[in-house]
Design an enzyme around this catalytic site. Structure first.
Site, short mmCIF file in Angstrom:
data_model
loop_
_atom_site.label_atom_id
_atom_site.label_comp_id
_atom_site.label_asym_id
_atom_site.label_seq_id
_atom_site.Cartn_x
_atom_site.Cartn_y
_atom_site.Cartn_z
N GLU A 26 -0.05 6.30 -18.85
CA GLU A 26 0.19 5.37 -17.74
C GLU A 26 1.12 4.25 -18.20
O GLU A 26 1.19 3.94 -19.40
CB GLU A 26 -1.17 4.80 -17.30
CG GLU A 26 -1.07 3.80 -16.15
CD GLU A 26 -2.42 3.47 -15.52
OE1 GLU A 26 -3.46 3.85 -16.10
OE2 GLU A 26 -2.42 2.84 -14.44
N GLU A 172 -7.56 7.27 -7.56
CA GLU A 172 -8.71 6.37 -7.30
C GLU A 172 -8.54 5.69 -5.95
O GLU A 172 -8.55 4.46 -5.84
CB GLU A 172 -8.88 5.36 -8.43
CG GLU A 172 -9.26 6.04 -9.73
CD GLU A 172 -9.81 5.13 -10.83
OE1 GLU A 172 -9.79 3.90 -10.68
OE2 GLU A 172 -10.27 5.69 -11.85
N TYR A 238 -15.73 7.71 -17.11
CA TYR A 238 -15.57 7.14 -18.45
C TYR A 238 -16.92 6.95 -19.13
O TYR A 238 -17.95 6.81 -18.47
CB TYR A 238 -14.87 5.77 -18.36
CG TYR A 238 -13.37 5.89 -18.08
CD1 TYR A 238 -12.48 6.12 -19.12
CD2 TYR A 238 -12.87 5.78 -16.79
CE1 TYR A 238 -11.11 6.23 -18.88
CE2 TYR A 238 -11.50 5.89 -16.54
CZ TYR A 238 -10.63 6.11 -17.59
OH TYR A 238 -9.28 6.22 -17.35
N GLU A 294 -9.23 11.74 -15.72
CA GLU A 294 -9.42 10.53 -16.55
C GLU A 294 -10.83 10.56 -17.10
O GLU A 294 -11.81 10.61 -16.33
CB GLU A 294 -9.21 9.25 -15.73
CG GLU A 294 -7.76 8.97 -15.42
CD GLU A 294 -7.53 7.60 -14.76
OE1 GLU A 294 -8.30 6.66 -15.05
OE2 GLU A 294 -6.60 7.51 -13.96
O1 AHR Z 1 -7.09 4.50 -17.53
C1 AHR Z 1 -7.15 3.18 -17.10
C2 AHR Z 1 -7.48 3.04 -15.62
O2 AHR Z 1 -8.75 3.53 -15.37
C3 AHR Z 1 -6.61 3.83 -14.68
O3 AHR Z 1 -5.44 3.18 -14.36
C4 AHR Z 1 -7.47 3.95 -13.47
O4 AHR Z 1 -7.20 5.10 -12.71
C5 AHR Z 1 -8.88 3.92 -14.02
O5 AHR Z 1 -9.69 3.04 -13.35
#
Ligand code: AHR
Length: 486
Positions: A26, A172, A238, A294
């Site tokens: 990114e 997102e 995550y 992600e």
């Molecule tokens: O990876 C960092 C951020 O995490 C990304 O920009 C977003 O899609 C997510 O919330």
């Protein structure tokens, strides 16, 4: 501690797509600028602006696909600002408020993918873009016509279309991509994707902006309302060891927090299974892929660094999370057809860290190296019996696969303190031995610019052939790849 692994080479299952080992870059902190792209005039060795050391490192782990330009940045990104001369300077409001000069744009990204020998996965802008803008970006990339849009591409130095396949329709969209409700996004998805055309022989693979973590309602709505128009649905999840407000240090953690991190990472199994159950109801033939585009460990930033740049160190704890997660994805290979760990260089759980002209490979990078034999291989059933470690997490996690007559077993000992004696047997193979490669270290070990090779892959011997199969002892906190003979 002892454990048994039984794999079955007579029942090959789904193909483990190489795209499960995909990556994400990114416009965030030093991922693109400084990490992947330094510009042609840099003193840092580069080819057309792409850092040679990083490109070579990523080629070594056979990077199959790269997602770009975001992330949250994607829904603020207007592709025409990143082509031709006199590029627009904009504020990167999501990430540190720094000025983005757009010197890395479409042509540079496609050049990077060509140098890496990987496929491009581009995420289009739904949150602040228009249908026309997205539609013309696809045309600019993929049409072989002499339309005005294509003539702009020629004028910017590229005659042939690139034929980009993987196309994300927003990122997102429940959050930074527009704060939409599932029902609203589903309608937007239908409209945007309609105008994203396939050109020539290249069929666009359209990926809808999917749920956050265990938001099963979002998945239900998308499958119900958009299924015939989607090739894939994304999922973001995550591993945050503590809380979103204080995620915890990347390098300092105690044994309890280590186990909590593993438990949270293993929650991927519940979340993927939950989404899979919904998808199976609407799509029993499994035509729509679950694209975990992600994932990874998200820690507090390294002290003294820009909080908006998400720069974190990477220890053997991260390597353990990578192995545990990749094993989950492999087991779900019939539905999970791509994942993209966040993010490739200098951001979150990265493969590579850079400082000026120096580069360090992280423990996570080495896990990806050890897993390359699973790319495009057939998943083999593999039962693992080992002591419970924490919650549902067992001490050992593994993947077995077969490709071109070669059977590979990767085994990870997640315990930070205990070694494990392992007996391996295989239905359909008379095991006579194995070649081994191992990554191991104390759970806090990491590679730094002062000590770049503290954690690295070594040859692993000590594999004993017995009447029952193979026997070996895995040190605490280790990942081993065995190429089985037999
Ligand atoms: O990876 C960092 C951020 O995490 C990304 O920009 C977003 O899609 C997510 O919330």
């Amino acid at each position: 501690m002892s454990a048994k692994i039984l794999l079955d080479a007579t029942r090959p299952g789904a193909t483990i797509s190489r795209h499960i080992y995909g990556h994400f870059a990114e416009h965030l902190g030093r991922c693109i600028y400084g990490g992947l792209f330094v510009g042609k005039d840099s003193n840092i060795p580069n080819v057309n602006g792409m850092r040679t050391d990083v490109v070579e490192a990523l080629k070594k782990i056979k990077i199959p696909v790269l997602r770009w330009p975001g992330g949250c940045f994607a829904d603020e990104y207007h592709w025409e600002d990143g082509i031709g001369e006199n590029r627009k300077r904009m504020v990167n409001t999501n990430w540190g408020g720094v000025v983005e000069d757009n010197s890395f744009g479409t042509h540079e990204f496609m050049e990077l993918c060509e140098q890496l020998g990987c496929e491009a996965y581009i995420c289009g802008n739904v949150g602040s873009g228009t249908v026309r803008e997205m539609s013309e970006w696809v045309e600019y990339l993929n049409s072989d016509s002499d339309s005005t849009t294509c003539q702009r591409r020629w004028a910017n130095g590229r005659k042939e279309p690139w034929g980009v396949k993987f196309w994300g329709v927003g990122n997102e969209n429940w959050g930074c991509g527009g704060n939409m409700r599932a029902e609203y996004y589903a309608d937007e998805y239908r409209r945007f994707q309609t105008m994203c055309r396939s050109y020539g022989a290249n069929r666009l693979y359209k990926i809808a902006g999917g749920p956050n973590d265990a938001d099963f309602h979002w998945m239900e709505v998308l499958m119900q309302r958009c299924k015939p128009m989607m090739d894939g649905v994304s999922l973001h999840k995550y591993t945050v060891p503590k809380t979103w407000e204080d995620k915890g240090s990347a390098t300092e953690f105690d044994g309890d927090l280590y186990l909590t991190t593993l438990r949270k990472a293993y929650d991927m199994e519940r979340v993927v299974s939950g989404h899979e159950t919904i998808m199976d109801r609407y799509d029993p033939e499994r035509k729509v892929g679950l694209i975990v585009d992600e994932w990874g460990c998200w820690h507090n930033v390294e002290p003294g660094t820009n909080p908006g740049f998400l720069y974190q160190q990477n220890t053997m704890r991260d390597a353990m999370v990578a192995a545990l997660s990749l094993d989950i994805f492999n087991r779900h290979a019939a539905r999970v057809t791509m994942t993209n760990i966040a993010q490739t260089v200098n951001v979150l759980q990265s493969m590579v860290l850079t400082e000026g002209d120096e580069m360090v490979l992280t423990p996570t990078y080495h896990v990806y190296d050890l897993y390359t034999p699973h790319m495009d291989a057939a998943l083999l059933p593999c039962s693992v019996q080992s002591p419970a470690l924490t919650g549902e997490v067992q001490q050992l996690t593994a993947t077995a696969s077969q490709k071109d007559g070669v059977t590979t077993l990767t085994v990870t000992n997640l315990s930070a303190v205990d070694g494990c004696e392992v007996e391996i047997d295989a239905v359909g193979l008379s095991l006579t031995g194995a070649e081994g490669r191992i990554l191991t270290g104390e759970v806090h070990d990491m590679n730094t610019f002062e000590d770049k090779e503290k954690v690295t892959i070594k040859a692993f011997d000590g594999i004993e052939a017995t009447e029952k199969g193979l026997k070996l002892t895995l040190p605490a906190c280790s990942v081993v790849t065995l190429t089985l003979r037999g």
